[in-house]
Design an enzyme around this catalytic site. Sequence first.
Site, PDB file in Angstrom:
ATOM      1  N   HIS A   2      25.371  -2.885 -33.312  1.00  7.27           N
ATOM      2  CA  HIS A   2      25.869  -2.080 -34.425  1.00  7.27           C
ATOM      3  C   HIS A   2      26.563  -0.824 -33.902  1.00  7.27           C
ATOM      4  CE1 HIS A   2      24.864   1.503 -36.979  1.00  7.27           C
ATOM      5  NE2 HIS A   2      25.373   0.743 -37.922  1.00  7.27           N
TER       6      HIS A   2
ATOM      7  N   LYS B  82      33.754  -4.284 -43.429  1.00  5.94           N
ATOM      8  CA  LYS B  82      32.767  -3.457 -44.127  1.00  5.94           C
ATOM      9  C   LYS B  82      32.969  -3.670 -45.618  1.00  5.94           C
ATOM     10  CE  LYS B  82      30.170  -1.389 -42.972  1.00  5.94           C
ATOM     11  NZ  LYS B  82      28.742  -1.320 -42.765  1.00  5.94           N
TER      12      LYS B  82
HETATM   13  O1  LIG Z   1      25.940  -1.326 -41.289  1.00  4.15           O
HETATM   14  C1  LIG Z   1      26.762  -0.936 -40.460  1.00  4.15           C
HETATM   15  O2  LIG Z   1      27.289  -1.697 -39.703  1.00  4.15           O
HETATM   16  C2  LIG Z   1      27.024   0.497 -40.448  1.00  4.15           C
HETATM   17  O3  LIG Z   1      26.271   1.184 -41.005  1.00  4.15           O
HETATM   18  C3  LIG Z   1      28.168   1.011 -39.726  1.00  4.15           C
HETATM   19  C4  LIG Z   1      28.724   2.300 -40.224  1.00  4.15           C
HETATM   20  O4  LIG Z   1      27.797   3.206 -40.620  1.00  4.15           O
HETATM   21  C5  LIG Z   1      29.707   2.119 -41.325  1.00  4.15           C
HETATM   22  O5  LIG Z   1      29.175   1.438 -42.402  1.00  4.15           O
HETATM   23  C6  LIG Z   1      30.302   3.397 -41.771  1.00  4.15           C
HETATM   24  O6  LIG Z   1      30.361   4.300 -40.938  1.00  4.15           O
HETATM   25  O7  LIG Z   1      30.745   3.481 -42.896  1.00  4.15           O
HETATM   26 MG   LIG Z   2      25.720  -3.250 -40.855  1.00  8.22          MG
END
Ligand SMILES: O=C([O-])C(=O)C[C@H](O)[C@@H](O)C(=O)[O-]
Ligand SMILES: [Mg+2]
Length: 429
Positions: free
Chosen positions: A325, A198
Amino acid sequence: MDTAMMIDTVRLTPILMADPPLLNTQGVHQPYTPRLIVEVVTKGGVTGVGETYGDGKYLDIARPLAEALPGHPVTDLNGLFALAEQVCGDSRAADESVDAGGLRGVQTTDKLRLSVVSGFEVACLDALGKTLGLPVHALLGGKVRDSVEYSAYLFYRWAAHPEGGESDDWGAALDPAGVVAQARRFAREHGFTSFKLKGGVFEPDEEIAAVRALAEAFPGRPLRLDPNGAWSVKTSLYVAEELKDVLEYLEDPASGTDRMAEVAAGTDVPLATNMCVTTFPEIPEAFARGAVQIVLSDHHYWGGLHRTRELAAICRTFGVGLSMHSNTHLGISLAAMTHVAATVPGLGHACDSHYPWQTEDVITTRHVFDGGRLAVSDAPGLGVELDRERLAALHRRWLEDDGTMRDRDDASAMRVAEPGWRTPSVPRW
Ligand SMILES: O=C([O-])C(=O)C[C@H](O)[C@@H](O)C(=O)[O-]
Ligand SMILES: [Mg+2]
């Protein structure tokens, strides 16, 4: 219709579950995050379970649907959508602003309603499967694989939440060495062989260095980077060029179909999305313009397991890849994800899951990854059982919360550490 299949009661239980301090471009996860557990009880005495987002804007929609559902058969999944349109009304939150909590692009009434319906659809499928003695994958046409591959979902993170909450022993990961250490633990404990970081948290060069370090530590393994649309087209193309030899795909480097199409036109690195294609009406333009090469399905977004299969068929038709996702979720949703993933031909990429970060659950037996994969259950329904004591405890936490955690807000959690923090405008870099 056999009266045993009629819905007698629907129970909604909002909960707060522990969540570690995972960083993303919006801020940081709060110590607890809301989820909604949906139970559908048939006249035959069978209970089916589902799970979805639990923020107030989803509860507002779920309550009228729960009231309207008794008397309908668990088999009438198409009717569920019509009923929801009829009774749910417009959510107060569907103001076309960016859905900060879900990191899923602009929020609309349709998206919110479909996310709620997904939890009910899964609960109905679980009840139907248990009634018929069939696993959910059989109700979806049958599995085409016996196990489903998941990827390690790596996050920059702090060691602990500044405001308290549950603790864990992961420590901080704020640089390439920390990211690699986290990946090694994921590989050791769960056997994952593909890795997603991420991003959108630090300067792009720092994130490039982290992905390079992963490539050195895990040569030849599929790697992904997802800044949730935080970059400009120019920055996206720069990152793509720097990492083109090691990336399986780049996920939502830039925000919106226009920018994604521009990035796609300038690189051979495949682009994936869970932000610019999250509903059926968004597909034609994005596919026609070649803006995305892989769509990350998510049954919560698309309205359940059947609609996820419809999405998969469209992707197959247009030669667009499919992956999955994940937001923070419990074992009920992981079971649902695994059942639907098991039925989709051409699932060419390991699915995302937050599950290894979740220390709490409401099912009696936690899912266990083996070699990065989950076995597809052949037990009736989803193959999970509610742990009522845990459910009650997590519901109690929701009841006792003063309201600060009931709506996910990563920016406000960030302000605890950085009082001046505002959700960054896009593009951030
Ligand atoms: O773009 C993605 O894979 C997500 O949005 C996954 C999750 O929301 C993640 O980014 C989070 O929870 O911080
Ligand atoms: Mg994503």
